[in-house]
Scaffold this motif. Structure first.
Motif, mmCIF file in Angstrom:
data_model
loop_
_atom_site.group_PDB
_atom_site.id
_atom_site.type_symbol
_atom_site.label_atom_id
_atom_site.label_comp_id
_atom_site.label_asym_id
_atom_site.label_seq_id
_atom_site.Cartn_x
_atom_site.Cartn_y
_atom_site.Cartn_z
ATOM 1 N N ALA A 197 0.737 -1.302 -0.063
ATOM 2 C CA ALA A 197 -0.043 -0.217 -0.203
ATOM 3 C C ALA A 197 0.884 1.425 -0.022
ATOM 4 C CB ALA A 197 -0.965 0.200 1.443
ATOM 5 N N PHE A 198 1.854 1.209 0.722
ATOM 6 C CA PHE A 198 3.021 2.496 0.722
ATOM 7 C C PHE A 198 3.806 2.658 -0.565
ATOM 8 C CE2 PHE A 198 6.704 4.652 1.939
ATOM 9 C CZ PHE A 198 6.279 5.919 2.430
ATOM 10 N N ASP A 199 4.028 1.266 -1.152
ATOM 11 C CA ASP A 199 5.051 1.535 -2.297
ATOM 12 C C ASP A 199 4.196 1.625 -3.676
ATOM 13 O OD1 ASP A 199 7.658 1.748 -3.116
ATOM 14 O OD2 ASP A 199 7.369 -0.383 -3.941
ATOM 15 N N GLN A 200 3.135 0.689 -3.655
ATOM 16 C CA GLN A 200 2.539 0.723 -5.036
ATOM 17 C C GLN A 200 1.210 1.243 -5.367
ATOM 18 O OE1 GLN A 200 4.317 -1.098 -7.273
ATOM 19 N NE2 GLN A 200 5.847 -1.315 -5.613
ATOM 20 N N ASP A 201 0.706 1.895 -4.278
ATOM 21 C CA ASP A 201 -0.609 2.569 -4.532
ATOM 22 C C ASP A 201 -0.208 3.865 -5.306
ATOM 23 O OD1 ASP A 201 -2.860 3.878 -4.434
ATOM 24 O OD2 ASP A 201 -3.197 3.959 -2.302
ATOM 25 N N THR A 202 -0.663 4.152 -6.422
ATOM 26 C CA THR A 202 -0.331 5.289 -7.236
ATOM 27 C C THR A 202 -1.138 6.687 -6.592
ATOM 28 O OG1 THR A 202 -2.335 4.725 -9.002
ATOM 29 C CG2 THR A 202 0.036 4.059 -9.325
ATOM 30 N N THR A 203 -2.230 6.472 -5.698
ATOM 31 C CA THR A 203 -2.836 7.585 -5.143
ATOM 32 C C THR A 203 -2.457 7.859 -3.501
ATOM 33 O OG1 THR A 203 -4.682 6.222 -4.720
ATOM 34 C CG2 THR A 203 -4.708 7.351 -6.837
ATOM 35 N N GLY A 204 -1.667 7.018 -3.165
ATOM 36 C CA GLY A 204 -1.294 7.239 -1.800
ATOM 37 C C GLY A 204 0.117 6.735 -1.386
ATOM 38 N N GLY A 205 0.186 6.634 -0.140
ATOM 39 C CA GLY A 205 1.712 6.188 0.182
ATOM 40 C C GLY A 205 2.748 7.091 -0.128
ATOM 41 N N TRP A 206 3.962 6.735 -0.456
ATOM 42 C CA TRP A 206 4.914 7.691 -0.597
ATOM 43 C C TRP A 206 4.568 8.768 -1.860
ATOM 44 C CZ3 TRP A 206 7.243 8.444 -5.169
ATOM 45 C CH2 TRP A 206 7.219 7.417 -6.346
ATOM 46 N N ARG A 207 3.915 8.429 -2.784
ATOM 47 C CA ARG A 207 3.524 9.235 -3.779
ATOM 48 C C ARG A 207 2.662 10.478 -3.436
ATOM 49 N NH1 ARG A 207 3.753 4.356 -5.863
ATOM 50 N NH2 ARG A 207 4.889 4.168 -7.871
ATOM 51 N N LYS A 208 1.698 10.079 -2.337
ATOM 52 C CA LYS A 208 0.845 11.342 -1.607
ATOM 53 C C LYS A 208 1.962 12.424 -0.940
ATOM 54 C CE LYS A 208 -2.723 13.542 -0.594
ATOM 55 N NZ LYS A 208 -3.006 14.856 -1.193
ATOM 56 N N LEU A 209 2.830 11.842 -0.350
ATOM 57 C CA LEU A 209 3.573 12.473 0.290
ATOM 58 C C LEU A 209 4.568 13.317 -0.297
ATOM 59 C CD1 LEU A 209 5.063 9.937 2.967
ATOM 60 C CD2 LEU A 209 3.660 11.736 3.205
ATOM 61 N N GLU A 210 5.120 12.895 -1.517
ATOM 62 C CA GLU A 210 5.920 13.412 -2.794
ATOM 63 C C GLU A 210 4.933 14.864 -3.163
ATOM 64 O OE1 GLU A 210 7.525 14.922 -6.163
ATOM 65 O OE2 GLU A 210 5.725 13.620 -6.104
ATOM 66 N N GLU A 211 3.948 14.243 -3.476
ATOM 67 C CA GLU A 211 2.988 15.261 -4.122
ATOM 68 C C GLU A 211 2.788 16.696 -3.239
ATOM 69 O OE1 GLU A 211 -0.732 13.596 -5.198
ATOM 70 O OE2 GLU A 211 0.185 12.362 -6.804
ATOM 71 N N ASP A 212 2.672 16.136 -1.930
ATOM 72 C CA ASP A 212 2.593 17.289 -0.991
ATOM 73 C C ASP A 212 3.883 18.014 -0.327
ATOM 74 O OD1 ASP A 212 -0.194 16.596 -0.798
ATOM 75 O OD2 ASP A 212 -0.135 15.377 0.959
ATOM 76 N N GLY A 213 4.948 17.713 -1.240
ATOM 77 C CA GLY A 213 5.946 18.486 -1.056
ATOM 78 C C GLY A 213 6.921 17.797 0.114
ATOM 79 N N CYS A 214 6.724 16.716 0.491
ATOM 80 C CA CYS A 214 7.362 15.971 1.672
ATOM 81 C C CYS A 214 8.767 15.337 0.998
ATOM 82 C CB CYS A 214 6.553 14.982 2.462
ATOM 83 S SG CYS A 214 5.138 15.467 3.011
ATOM 84 N N GLU A 215 9.981 15.558 1.784
ATOM 85 C CA GLU A 215 11.216 15.076 1.420
ATOM 86 C C GLU A 215 11.960 14.494 2.485
ATOM 87 O OE1 GLU A 215 13.422 18.271 -0.376
ATOM 88 O OE2 GLU A 215 11.923 18.706 -2.119
ATOM 89 N N ALA A 216 12.912 13.515 2.082
ATOM 90 C CA ALA A 216 13.537 13.002 3.328
ATOM 91 C C ALA A 216 14.693 13.379 3.439
ATOM 92 C CB ALA A 216 13.478 11.331 2.986
#
Length: 50
Positions: A31-50
């Motif tokens: 869910a975190f890695d493969q979901d195209t509308t959630g997981g890390w992709r949502k974090l990236e869209e919101d401007g989150c960076e590690a």
């Protein structure tokens, strides 16, 4: 004046990244890695960076 500058800088450094940490931690790996509308992709869209 210096205190106001430091507060403004801290607010900018915090950035736009806001997320529900508890909800993210409950996601399984797929869910975190493969979901195209959630997981890390949502974090990236919101401007989150590690």
């Amino acid at each position: 004046m210096l205190i106001l500058a430091l507060i403004a800088q801290a607010a900018l450094a915090a950035g736009p990244c806001h997320y529900d940490r508890a909800a993210m931690l409950t996601l399984d790996q797929a869910a975190f890695d493969q979901d195209t509308t959630g997981g890390w992709r949502k974090l990236e869209e919101d401007g989150c960076e590690a």
